[in-house]
Design an enzyme around this catalytic site. Structure first.
Site, mmCIF file in Angstrom:
data_model
loop_
_atom_site.group_PDB
_atom_site.id
_atom_site.type_symbol
_atom_site.label_atom_id
_atom_site.label_comp_id
_atom_site.label_asym_id
_atom_site.label_seq_id
_atom_site.Cartn_x
_atom_site.Cartn_y
_atom_site.Cartn_z
ATOM 1 N N GLU A 416 0.649 -1.312 -0.106
ATOM 2 C CA GLU A 416 -0.048 -0.102 0.041
ATOM 3 C C GLU A 416 0.763 1.203 0.087
ATOM 4 O OE1 GLU A 416 -2.963 0.148 2.945
ATOM 5 O OE2 GLU A 416 -4.190 -1.542 2.022
ATOM 6 N N GLU A 491 -4.662 -8.459 1.363
ATOM 7 C CA GLU A 491 -5.339 -8.552 2.457
ATOM 8 C C GLU A 491 -6.875 -8.562 2.241
ATOM 9 O OE1 GLU A 491 -4.217 -4.541 4.554
ATOM 10 O OE2 GLU A 491 -1.973 -5.263 4.221
HETATM 11 C C1 GAL Z 1 -4.362 -1.843 5.438
HETATM 12 C C2 GAL Z 1 -2.907 -1.970 5.675
HETATM 13 C C3 GAL Z 1 -2.409 -2.802 6.958
HETATM 14 C C4 GAL Z 1 -3.704 -2.237 8.155
HETATM 15 C C5 GAL Z 1 -4.981 -2.354 7.342
HETATM 16 C C6 GAL Z 1 -6.137 -2.101 8.669
HETATM 17 O O1 GAL Z 1 -4.791 -1.083 4.428
HETATM 18 O O2 GAL Z 1 -2.112 -2.544 4.553
HETATM 19 O O3 GAL Z 1 -1.411 -2.720 7.487
HETATM 20 O O4 GAL Z 1 -3.445 -0.926 8.595
HETATM 21 O O5 GAL Z 1 -5.252 -1.748 6.560
HETATM 22 O O6 GAL Z 1 -7.316 -2.268 7.771
#
Ligand code: GAL
Length: 785
Positions: A416, A491
Site C-alpha cells: 500500500e 489483504e
Molecule cells: C491496510 C494496511 C494494514 C492495516 C489495515 C487495517 O490498509 O495494509 O497494514 O493498516 O489496512 O485495516
C-alpha cells in the site's frame, strides 16, 4: 571444541533509558566526541570501563515498550502504536542503551569473531570495546558485524548498543529494543558467512536435483587453499548424497561461491501435510582439519501460479487460506521467545490456515523455522517499496537470510504505497527490486500488496502476481482484463470483532463477535471467501488478520488500545469467526453455536443465534424444542432468531449422513478457576516455556462467558512469569507486573499467563487463585534435553 561456534549472547544485558532531547540524560551521547578517534578512551558510555552496575539487568529478547503505561493522547501515531509513549514526542522513553560484557579465552586469538543481531527496533548504533562497528537503520532485518580486530583477550569485552525509536517504521505497535536474539559467531578465518549457503532444487519426476551454492571467504592475511564439499542427510542424519571435494583457492580477503549439484532419488517433498526437511551439511577443510561446518535445513517443493487455474504446490491444487500478522503477542509485546512462534503458528494451522503473510516486515528467523517445521507457507515481505541503497541493502539481507526456508514461497516487495504504487516511480522501483529478487533467488517470484481496484498502472504493470488489498469486488474485472497475471488477495476480509461481546459498545470500544462489522475499505469474511473459494483464478488470500495486535484500534480509538481484526485475540483465544474459517478451511467436523446463553436481562427478547458449521443441515433446539432445520450453503453460516429463555441451546448437524451435536448452556455463577498448560514438560534451558490458559468456570465446569474475576499467579520452582493477557482490546492492565505480583482479570471468562523455564531441573508449580473461587495448581515438569 567445535571448528566454529554460535554462542547465544541473550543473557545478562544491562539496560538504561537514554533521552532524545536532554543531552545529560542521554549519557552525554551528543556532548562527547564519539567519532573523532577509533576506540574511545574518554569516560564515555561506549568505553568498556563505563560503570553500568546500577543499570537494570535484562535478557533479550527485550521489548521495553510493553512495560510502559498506556497514555491517552492525540499525538500523531499514538493510537496506531497502541497508546504507548514511544516515538519523538516521548524523548524520555524512546532511546534505550544496552550494554553486555563477556570474555574470550586467549587460545582463540586466531579466530574470526562476528556479532549477529537478529533484530533491534530500531536505528541501532553499535560499539564494541569502544570501537564503532555499525548502525542498523532497520527495525526488522538484522545485521552482523565482524569484530575480530577489537577482541580483548586479556579481560572484559563490552558491546554497547544505542537504540533510537524516536521515528516509527510502521503504523502498528512495533515495540522497541533488542527484541530478537544476539549471537557471537566464532569461526576460522577461512569460513562460510552467515548467509553463505543457498540450497535450491528442481524436481524431476520422482527425483530432485539439488543445487548447493557455498560461499567461502578468506580473512587470513595470506592466500589460503581449502577443500569444500557438501552432503545431504535425511532428518535422522543418514547421508543420502555427497558432492566431490573441490579445491578452492582464495586470495587475501576474497570470497568465492562454489556451485555443486546433487541428485536425490525418490525425493520426499515438503508439503503442508508432510513438511519434510532435509539437511545440507557444508564442510570446509584445510588440510585434514575441518575449519567450518554448517547445517542448513531445506525442503524440496514445486510451486506454480497459474492465472486461470490457481496455485499448485507439488502439482496439487491448493487455495491459499492465509492470514496477515504482526509480530506481537499478549504479555510480551514483540519480544517473543522461540516457543511462542510455534504456539502461534500451531493455532493458525489448527484453524486450517496454510499461509502466513509477514506484514509488513522481515519476520523473526524462528518464526520461519516454525513455519518450515509445521508446514505453513510464508509470504515474506520487505518493509518499504524503495530502491535507495539503504532499502536495497535491506531487501538483499532479507532474501539472503530467508531463501533457504522451505516455508517461504513468495516475496512481497511492499504494501500500500499510495503515493507511488500507481505511477512511474512505483513502476521503476518495483522493476529494480524485482531484478534484485530474480538475481538473488531465481527460484521464487514476487507480489506487491496494492490497495487498488481494477487499475493496471504503476507497480501492477510489472508485478508478476497482482496483490489485492481489499477491493475483492474488482478481482473478476481485473482478471477479465489481464488474463495472464495471477491474482492474490494480499489483504482480505477484515471483520472487527471483540471476543465474547455481542453488542456494539462505543464506551468500552467493543464490537460484536460476529461476521458483521468491517471498515469501509474492507469486507466480511463471507464476502471475500466465497469469491476466492468459487473462482479458480483466485490463488486465495490472506485475512487481515490472524491474531489481534496492539495498535490500530478500529473503528474506535481510546480506550481501545489494540486492534480487533483478529480471527483470534492477542492471546490466541478464538473468536466466533474462527469457526467460520475452520468450517471451510478444514475437513474436520465443525459445529459451533454463538452467542453464549447467559442473558438474564433478555428473557422473552429476541437473540440472533449463529451456527458455524460445515454440516449439510443443522437443526437448533432450545430446551429440547426444535427451532427448525436449515440447509447450510457452502462457505456460509446459519442464523436463527430465538426468543431468549435460560437453559440449553443445542444444535444437531447432519454431515454425509453422520450426526454432529453441540450445545451452549446458561451457566451458574463462577466457583472455580481452571488452568490448562499447552504442554506438561519444558526444557531446563532458560529459554523454553509454556502458555497457560485460564478459564473461570461454574460448579459444573462450564466456562462462565461473562466472568471478569481478577486472577493471581504464583510460580514456584526455577522459572518465571514473563507476561499476562486477556484479549480485552480496551484493557489497560499491565502485561508485565513490575512489582512481582502477577495478576490479570479475566475477560469474558478467560486470561493467559506465559511462563519461561529456568535452568534447574526441578518441577514447576503454578498456583492460580481468584478471590472467592477455588484455586488450581498446574504442575510442569522441567527437565534436561
Ligand atoms: C491496510 C494496511 C494494514 C492495516 C489495515 C487495517 O490498509 O495494509 O497494514 O493498516 O489496512 O485495516
Amino acid at each position: 571444541m567445535n571448528a566454529q561456534e554460535k554462542i547465544s549472547l541473550d543473557e545478562d544485558w544491562k539496560f538504561h533509558f537514554g533521552h532524545a532531547s536532554n543531552l545529560d540524560k542521554d549519557f552525554d551521547y551528543s556532548k562527547t566526541a564519539l567519532l573523532h578517534k577509533s576506540n574511545v578512551f574518554a569516560t564515555t558510555i561506549v568505553n568498556p570501563k563505563f560503570v553500568d552496575t546500577t543499570w537494570k539487568k535484562i535478557n533479550v529478547p527485550h521489548d521495553w515498550v510493553v512495560e510502559l503505561p498506556f497514555v491517552k493522547s492525540e499525538q500523531v501515531e499514538m493510537d496506531s502504536h497502541g497508546y504507548k509513549p514511544v516515538g519523538g514526542a516521548y524523548p524520555e522513553t524512546s532511546i534505550g542503551w544496552y550494554r553486555k560484557h563477556f570474555t574470550i579465552e586467549k587460545s582463540r586469538n586466531n579466530k574470526r569473531f562476528e556479532l549477529q543481531f537478529d533484530g533491534i527496533y530500531r536505528n541501532a548504533e553499535i560499539w564494541f570495546n569502544g570501537f564503532y562497528v555499525g548502525t542498523n537503520f532497520s527495525g526488522y532485518v538484522g545485521n552482523s558485524y565482524d569484530v575480530s580486530d577489537y577482541i580483548n583477550f586479556e579481560g572484559d569485552n563490552v558491546i554497547v548498543v544505542r537504540v533510537d525509536a524516536t521515528q516509527y517504521e510502521g503504523w502498528f505497535y512495533e515495540g522497541a529494543g533488542i527484541y530478537r536474539h544476539v549471537w557471537l559467531n566464532i569461526t576460522d578465518k577461512v569460513f562460510i558467512p552467515e548467509d553463505g549457503i543457498f540450497v535450491h532444487s528442481k524436481v524431476k519426476g520422482k527425483n530432485a536435483e539439488v543445487t548447493i551454492e557455498t560461499t567461502i571467504q578468506n580473512n587470513n592475511l595470506k592466500n589460503s587453499n581449502c577443500f569444500v564439499y557438501s552432503y545431504i542427510t535425511d532428518r535422522n542424519g543418514k547421508i543420502l548424497a555427497k558432492t566431490s571435494k573441490q579445491k578452492v583457492a582464495l586470495g587475501i580477503r576474497k570470497d568465492f561461491t562454489l556451485k555443486q549439484k546433487l541428485n536425490l532419488n525418490n525425493a520426499r517433498l515438503w508439503s503442508l501435510e508432510d513438511p519434510y526437511l532435509y539437511r545440507v551439511i557444508s564442510v570446509v577443510k584445510s588440510g585434514n582439519q575441518i575449519v567450518h561446518q554448517t547445517k542448513t535445513r531445506f525442503g524440496i517443493k514445486t510451486v506454480q501460479f497459474d492465472a486461470n487455474k490457481g496455485f499448485f504446490l507439488n502439482g496439487k491444487k491448493i487455495k491459499i487460506q492465509g492470514t496477515n500478522n504482526h509480530q506481537d503477542h499478549a504479555g510480551i509485546g514483540s519480544a517473543l521467545p522461540d516457543y511462542m512462534q510455534y504456539y502461534r503458528i500451531k493455532l493458525l494451522k489448527e484453524m486450517g490456515s496454510n499461509s502466513y503473510r509477514a506484514s509488513h516486515n522481515a519476520p523473526t528467523p524462528e518464526l520461519l523455522e516454525a513455519c518450515d517445521s509445521l508446514g505453513m507457507l510464508v509470504l515474506d515481505e520487505q518493509r518499504l517499496l524503495n530502491s535507495s541503497p539503504e532499502y536495497v541493502d535491506q531487501f538483499k539481507r532479507l532474501i539472503k537470510r530467508d531463501r533457504n526456508h522451505a516455508s517461504v514461497f513468495l516475496w512481497s516487495i511492499g504494501n500500500e504505497e499510495q503515493n507511488i504504487q500507481g505511477n512511474d516511480y512505483g513502476k521503476r522501483i518495483a522493476q529494480t527490486l524485482l531484478a534484485i529478487q530474480e538475481d538473488l533467488d531465481p527460484t521464487r517470484t514476487s507480489t506487491y500488496a496494492a490497495d487498488m481496484a481494477n487499475e493496471f498502472k504503476g507497480v501492477n504493470e510489472v508485478i508478476p502476481i497482482r496483490g489485492f488489498n481489499y477491493r475483492e469486488f474488482a478481482v473478476a474485472d481485473y482478471h477479465r482484463d489481464h488474463l495472464n497475471q495471477p491474482l492474490l488477495g494480499t489483504e482480505m476480509g477484515s471483520t472487527v470483532t471483540t471476543r465474547g461481546i455481542y453488542e456494539k459498545d462505543s464506551i468500552r470500544a467493543y464490537v460484536p463477535d460476529q461476521d458483521i462489522t468491517h471498515p469501509w475499505w474492507a469486507s466480511k469474511a463471507e464476502t471475500w471467501w466465497k469469491l476466492a473459494a468459487q473462482n479458480d483464478y483466485w490463488l486465495g488470500g490472506y485475512v487481515w488478520t490472524g491474531f489481534d495486535y496492539r495498535g490500530e484500534p478500529t473503528p474506535y480509538k481510546w480506550p481501545n488500545i489494540s486492534s480487533h481484526f483478529g480471527i483470534l485475540d492477542v492471546c490466541g483465544f478464538p473468536k466466533n469467526i474462527y469457526y467460520y474459517y475452520k468450517s471451510w478451511w478444514t475437513n474436520e467436523d465443525i459445529l459451533h453455536i454463538s452467542p453464549h446463553w447467559n442473558w438474564p436481562e433478555k428473557v422473552g427478547k429476541p437473540i440472533d443465534v449463529w451456527v458455524n458449521s460445515n454440516a449439510d443441515e443443522v437443526e437448533l433446539f432450545l430446551n429440547g424444542k426444535s427451532l427448525g432445520k436449515k440447509t447450510m450453503e457452502r462457505n456460509s453460516h446459519l442464523q436463527w432468531n430465538v426468543t431468549y429463555e435460560p437453559g440449553t441451546l443445542e444444535a444437531i448437524g447432519y454431515k454425509n449422513g453422520r450426526k454432529l451435536t453441540t450445545k451452549v448452556e446458561t451457566t451458574n455463577h463462577a466457583t472455580k478457576v481452571v488452568a490448562v498448560a499447552d504442554k506438561t514438560t519444558v526444557l531446563a534451558d532458560g529459554k523454553d516455556g509454556v502458555v497457560v490458559n485460564v478459564s473461570i468456570v461454574d460448579d459444573k465446569g462450564r466456562e462462565v462467558p461473562v466472568a471478569d474475576n481478577m486472577v493471581k499467579f504464583y510460580i514456584s520452582g526455577d522459572a518465571k512469569i514473563i507476561g499476562v493477557g486477556n484479549g480485552d482490546p480496551s484493557s489497560h492492565e499491565p502485561d508485565k507486573c513490575a512489582d512481582g505480583t502477577w495478576q490479570r482479570s479475566a475477560f469474558n471468562g478467560k486470561c493467559q499467563v506465559i511462563i519461561q523455564a529456568g535452568k534447574k531441573i526441578e518441577d514447576l508449580k503454578l498456583e492460580v487463585k481468584s478471590n472467592g473461587l477455588s484455586s488450581t495448581v498446574v504442575e510442569i515438569n522441567q527437565k534436561n534435553k
